[in-house]
Design a protein around this motif. Structure first.
Motif, mmCIF file in Angstrom:
data_model
loop_
_atom_site.group_PDB
_atom_site.id
_atom_site.type_symbol
_atom_site.label_atom_id
_atom_site.label_comp_id
_atom_site.label_asym_id
_atom_site.label_seq_id
_atom_site.Cartn_x
_atom_site.Cartn_y
_atom_site.Cartn_z
ATOM 1 N N ASN A 52 0.850 -1.186 0.000
ATOM 2 C CA ASN A 52 0.000 0.000 0.000
ATOM 3 C C ASN A 52 0.887 1.238 0.000
ATOM 4 O O ASN A 52 2.015 1.206 0.501
ATOM 5 N N ARG A 91 -4.682 -1.374 -6.951
ATOM 6 C CA ARG A 91 -5.398 -0.613 -5.924
ATOM 7 C C ARG A 91 -5.897 0.707 -6.479
ATOM 8 O O ARG A 91 -7.017 1.138 -6.206
ATOM 9 N N GLY A 112 -10.351 -2.374 0.766
ATOM 10 C CA GLY A 112 -8.925 -2.113 0.921
ATOM 11 C C GLY A 112 -8.572 -1.970 2.386
ATOM 12 O O GLY A 112 -9.445 -1.897 3.258
ATOM 13 N N GLY A 148 -4.476 2.104 4.041
ATOM 14 C CA GLY A 148 -3.691 1.791 2.850
ATOM 15 C C GLY A 148 -3.481 2.966 1.922
ATOM 16 O O GLY A 148 -2.599 2.943 1.067
ATOM 17 N N SER A 149 -4.301 4.003 2.067
ATOM 18 C CA SER A 149 -4.182 5.177 1.209
ATOM 19 C C SER A 149 -4.652 6.400 1.981
ATOM 20 O O SER A 149 -5.578 6.313 2.793
#
Length: 307
Positions: A101, A223, A239, A243-244
């Motif tokens: 990620n 992703r 997700g 992760g973001s």
């Protein structure tokens, strides 16, 4: 706040010096600050760590056992700080980092760069299987991933806990539900990742345990592709929670059957050494994650601390 580094430092310093004042001088903080950290820990777990005899503090049996359990970790921290103090000596070199990620790895890299600005960093972002292969093949020196196998090939250290969440456009009614039952997700078009994604494997397992067999509307291999599909109202994706850092046109929704948090690891080959790899392992303690992470649960005289 639980059993954090700051609380452990305070308790151990008082254990070693015998008074709040001496512990404060050793730690370079105020006496009230040390006393507050110790008292907060005692109050939160309803335990007594010290018996008060005038100005002297005598460690209880539980405190002595807690000290024995945490002192090894504190010794590792002291060694790490000694290494980090050599940062001015690092005038070059390259560290190759693999990420599954973008986050939390990018935040750890940002901390590393602040400490060692002259070190060049090469970053490879890919699926779980791609990054694991990169570590095994020594294409990358160190990586950050969830679900790192606990076997002899890897040296690993947990750096953050997170869970898999559903992701949808904020305009969806689903965005205001927390948590949502996994069965209710069957009423929406689903955006899946390919099975070399650790998040997708977690999602597949949750649906399987619920006795459900979803048919995704879209399957995408990256992703970023999943996030763009969600942002364009093509369906509900999945997700890792952290992760973001993306927030535009993305809402994260907890799933009732997937609320358990799982560790994300910093890892390398077991025999992979070198100053830069060591520094990356230790740098996360200097990052915002380092202060947010509690110790693993410790059983001391029947109490569960840090759980």
């Amino acid at each position: 706040m639980a059993l954090t580094w700051s609380r452990v430092r305070a308790v151990n310093a008082v254990f070693e010096t015998g008074t709040f004042a001496a512990a404060a001088r050793r730690l370079g903080v105020s006496q009230p600050a040390v006393a507050q950290l110790v008292r907060e820990l005692e109050a939160e777990y309803e335990v007594a760590l010290f018996d008060r005899h005038g100005h002297t503090l005598i460690a209880t049996t539980l405190c002595r056992r807690l000290y024995a359990a945490t002192n090894k970790v504190q010794s590792i921290e002291a060694e790490a700080l000694a290494i980090l103090q050599q940062r001015d000596e690092l005038s070059g070199g390259e560290l190759r980092v693999g990420l599954g990620n973008a986050m939390p790895g990018m935040l750890l890299i940002a901390t590393f760069r602040k400490l060692f600005p002259k070190v060049q960093i090469s970053i490879e972002i890919g699926s779980w299987s791609t990054i694991v292969a990169g570590v095994v093949d020594q294409r990358v020196d160190v990586a950050v991933l969830p679900e790192v196998p606990d076997d002899g090939r890897f040296r690993r250290e947990a750096c953050i806990q997170q869970r898999v969440v559903a992701m949808c456009h904020p305009a969806y009614a689903l965005a205001s539900q927390a948590p949502v039952a996994i069965a209710n997700l069957m009423d929406h078009p689903l955006v899946f990742r390919s099975r070399d994604s650790s998040a997708q494997r977690t999602v597949d397992k949750a649906f399987r345990l619920a006795g459900l067999r979803p048919t995704p509307a879209i399957v995408v291999n990256t992703r970023e592709g999943m996030l763009e599909a969600v942002a364009n109202k093509l369906g509900v994706g999945f997700g890792w929670e952290h992760g973001s850092s993306r927030v535009d046109r993305i809402a994260k929704v907890l799933i009732a059957e997937m609320e358990a948090e799982l560790p994300e690891y910093i890892f390398s080959l077991a025999g992979k050494r070198g100053r830069l790899v060591e520094l990356f392992f230790h740098a996360y303690r200097m990052s915002p994650y380092g202060e947010a992470i509690s110790f693993p649960a410790l059983a001391v005289d029947g109490y569960r601390l840090g759980s």
